[in-house]
Design an enzyme around this catalytic site. Sequence first.
Site, mmCIF file in Angstrom:
data_model
loop_
_atom_site.group_PDB
_atom_site.id
_atom_site.type_symbol
_atom_site.label_atom_id
_atom_site.label_comp_id
_atom_site.label_asym_id
_atom_site.label_seq_id
_atom_site.Cartn_x
_atom_site.Cartn_y
_atom_site.Cartn_z
ATOM 1 N N GLY A 1 49.153 29.967 34.586
ATOM 2 C CA GLY A 1 50.103 31.002 34.979
ATOM 3 C C GLY A 1 50.323 30.979 36.478
ATOM 4 N N GLY A 2 50.712 32.122 37.009
ATOM 5 C CA GLY A 2 50.976 32.218 38.444
ATOM 6 C C GLY A 2 49.764 31.917 39.296
ATOM 7 N N GLY B 1 65.751 1.398 58.181
ATOM 8 C CA GLY B 1 65.410 2.787 58.502
ATOM 9 C C GLY B 1 63.920 3.039 58.351
ATOM 10 N N ALA B 2 63.286 2.284 57.453
ATOM 11 C CA ALA B 2 61.855 2.488 57.233
ATOM 12 C C ALA B 2 61.057 2.117 58.489
ATOM 13 C CB ALA B 2 61.392 1.677 56.030
HETATM 14 C C1 HXC Z 1 40.214 39.118 30.530
HETATM 15 C C2 HXC Z 1 39.458 37.157 29.676
HETATM 16 C C3 HXC Z 1 40.598 36.480 30.165
HETATM 17 C C4 HXC Z 1 41.564 37.245 30.860
HETATM 18 C C5 HXC Z 1 39.363 35.044 29.186
HETATM 19 N N1 HXC Z 1 38.722 36.224 29.075
HETATM 20 N N2 HXC Z 1 40.511 35.197 29.816
HETATM 21 N N3 HXC Z 1 39.267 38.459 29.878
HETATM 22 N N4 HXC Z 1 41.322 38.572 31.012
HETATM 23 N N5 HXC Z 1 42.640 36.678 31.354
HETATM 24 C C6 HXC Z 1 37.431 36.468 28.460
HETATM 25 C C7 HXC Z 1 37.455 36.328 26.954
HETATM 26 O O1 HXC Z 1 37.821 37.537 26.363
HETATM 27 C C8 HXC Z 1 36.018 35.967 26.686
HETATM 28 O O2 HXC Z 1 35.248 37.138 26.724
HETATM 29 C C9 HXC Z 1 35.608 35.148 27.866
HETATM 30 O O3 HXC Z 1 36.548 35.475 28.891
HETATM 31 C C10 HXC Z 1 35.676 33.671 27.624
HETATM 32 O O4 HXC Z 1 36.909 33.366 27.031
HETATM 33 P P1 HXC Z 1 37.038 32.406 25.756
HETATM 34 O O5 HXC Z 1 38.419 32.588 25.255
HETATM 35 O O6 HXC Z 1 35.912 32.633 24.822
HETATM 36 O O7 HXC Z 1 36.800 31.004 26.431
HETATM 37 P P2 HXC Z 1 37.493 29.616 26.097
HETATM 38 O O8 HXC Z 1 37.501 29.389 24.626
HETATM 39 O O9 HXC Z 1 36.796 28.616 26.955
HETATM 40 O O10 HXC Z 1 39.009 29.761 26.572
HETATM 41 C C11 HXC Z 1 39.306 29.942 27.920
HETATM 42 C C12 HXC Z 1 40.766 30.326 28.082
HETATM 43 C C13 HXC Z 1 41.093 31.551 27.175
HETATM 44 C C14 HXC Z 1 41.644 29.146 27.659
HETATM 45 C C15 HXC Z 1 41.010 30.609 29.559
HETATM 46 O O11 HXC Z 1 40.121 32.533 27.412
HETATM 47 C C16 HXC Z 1 42.441 32.113 27.445
HETATM 48 O O12 HXC Z 1 43.474 31.602 26.988
HETATM 49 N N6 HXC Z 1 42.454 33.258 28.149
HETATM 50 C C17 HXC Z 1 43.686 33.968 28.440
HETATM 51 C C18 HXC Z 1 44.461 33.235 29.467
HETATM 52 C C19 HXC Z 1 45.683 34.002 29.886
HETATM 53 O O13 HXC Z 1 46.650 34.113 29.097
HETATM 54 N N7 HXC Z 1 45.592 34.589 31.051
HETATM 55 C C20 HXC Z 1 46.679 35.349 31.614
HETATM 56 C C21 HXC Z 1 47.596 34.279 32.196
HETATM 57 S S1 HXC Z 1 48.891 34.979 33.001
HETATM 58 P P3 HXC Z 1 33.844 37.280 25.986
HETATM 59 O O14 HXC Z 1 33.484 38.716 26.138
HETATM 60 O O15 HXC Z 1 34.083 36.875 24.545
HETATM 61 O O16 HXC Z 1 32.910 36.378 26.660
HETATM 62 C C22 HXC Z 1 48.320 35.069 34.525
HETATM 63 C C23 HXC Z 1 49.308 35.618 35.443
HETATM 64 C C24 HXC Z 1 48.893 35.371 36.848
HETATM 65 O O17 HXC Z 1 47.271 34.740 34.840
HETATM 66 C C25 HXC Z 1 50.069 35.709 37.667
HETATM 67 C C26 HXC Z 1 49.800 35.598 39.097
HETATM 68 C C27 HXC Z 1 51.044 35.821 39.853
#
Ligand code: HXC
Length: 517
Positions: A172-173, A407-408
């Site tokens: 993401g961002g 030019g290079a």
């Molecule tokens: C809160 C989160 C989290 C998140 C993971 N966890 N991502 N908690 N916010 N964004 C937590 C899970 O609930 C889990 O908790 C633990 O972290 C480990 O995650 P798993 O899913 O079990 O691990 P894994 O299978 O290795 O997968 C990792 C992952 C997946 C691919 C990163 O967790 C995932 O897809 N997370 C969401 C990613 C996402 O969509 N993020 C938002 C993106 S948008 P427990 O308690 O079970 O240990 C964004 C915008 C930013 O970031 C913008 C900036 C401008």
Amino acid sequence: MESMKSKINLLESKKEKALAGGGSERISKQHQKGKLTARERISLLMDRGTFEEIGMMVEHRSRDFGMEKQVYLGDGVITGYGKINGRLTYVYSQDFTVFGGSLSETHAEKICKIMDLAMANKAPLIGLNDSGGARIQEGVKSLGGYADIFYRNTIASGFIPQISTIIGPCAGGAVYSPAITDFIMMVEHTSYMFVTGPNVVKTVTNEEVSAEDLGGAQSHASKSGVTHLTAKNDLKAIEKLRQLMTYIPQSCEEKTPRKKYVKKDEELRPALNDIIPQSAQHPYDIKDVIRNVVDEDSFLEIHKEYADNIVVGFSRIAGRSIGIVANQPMSLAGVLDVDSSKKGARFVRFCDCFNIPLLVLVDVPGFLPGTDQEWNGIISNGAKLLYAFSEATVPRVTVITRKAYGGAYDVMNSKHIGADINYAWPSAEIAVMGAKGASEIIFRKEIKNAEDKEAVMKEKEEEYAQKFAHPYRAAARGFIDEVITPEITRQKLIKAFEMLENKKKELPVKKHGNIPL
Ligand code: HXC
């Protein structure tokens, strides 16, 4: 009244809790993936016993979705300062075992706090990014936190070195903080970066792609060029980080670090006399030239797998850090194209920000022709490299080994755009173009009307080569300061960089230039 002893006990138990991160189960999961924990990474990165943590007791403020019952001291990121190779460095390390290292409001505040300290104290910042992105339970507060970091990354750019290590997910961002920093390193197979993941890609474009192919270390090293360095695992990444830091000063106000240098021999490199092939069409490896002019084992290549028709990296000459930009005849004959121009320009700008002198090795047949290049903007991208060199005020030394056409020639750190010392080997050909192409154009009629076209073509090519395929016309005009035998190149470079050690050049005061981005 509680005794001091019980107060200390409370402190100790809180510390213990903080050190436990997300708990032993999640820590073993992290290890099973072949990853180190956030704390293990820091302890390997910093010189032993030098790390001082800041904000160990920070807690998130979220009261939604039952978050008030899930509090982990430190809130998923370890921040602080310590020493790397004896020099002050700030670091943050995201802890995947706590809410997947996701970024909450307080997590962001911790990072911002050490960024501010790094700026105020003029020392580098290293991020170890292992995060599921925005803390989903916090919504917009998390987005605000990201923007606070992006803003600081931008303000710090060119002031202190900033290095991002992607050592887990980064999606993401969130990718935009690393993207603004000076260098990105990715760990193979356990890290990835993308703006939108495979599921969104599938929905929007119908493309099926794995996370690894879309945004793994290999893809970003060779296809997008987003990552500058890759490492096999966490340990190797940390070793490389420590190595990278040896070339870089603490801030834009410092000179580059110097390693003690003991002269081992006369610095002659006779092998260089035999490196240029007889035929101008035959390649050789410019890295053999690099190895023969720099201090032993001192070359750290950057962007190795991306646009390999140009080679860039850090090295040392007589203990002084330098940045090297070199055309690579082994790939596309060393031609300049869109990607190599961008790669070179970015590196030159980094070196110039941080007072790292530049050595430029030139063997370039020109810019790559074709619709693909033109439509992808070789004009504005080539201009980036031209601009970056022209603007650079660091010591700049050029060695033309063979071709410097068109030019290079101008772009590759020529005298005209501000290089300080320009050397050429006797094999250098400094001309508008190669003898064959040139003679085909200017003797077109003679060749067309000749009975034996082949013979006349050869004769005219020879004539043109005699006149222009050498460095002496350029030397006669002072465009080249000295034509040198290849074997003395290292000696010459040692003296030139020593002579330029205190170079000071001021550009006109302005808000900032407008590089053709
Ligand atoms: C809160 C989160 C989290 C998140 C993971 N966890 N991502 N908690 N916010 N964004 C937590 C899970 O609930 C889990 O908790 C633990 O972290 C480990 O995650 P798993 O899913 O079990 O691990 P894994 O299978 O290795 O997968 C990792 C992952 C997946 C691919 C990163 O967790 C995932 O897809 N997370 C969401 C990613 C996402 O969509 N993020 C938002 C993106 S948008 P427990 O308690 O079970 O240990 C964004 C915008 C930013 O970031 C913008 C900036 C401008």
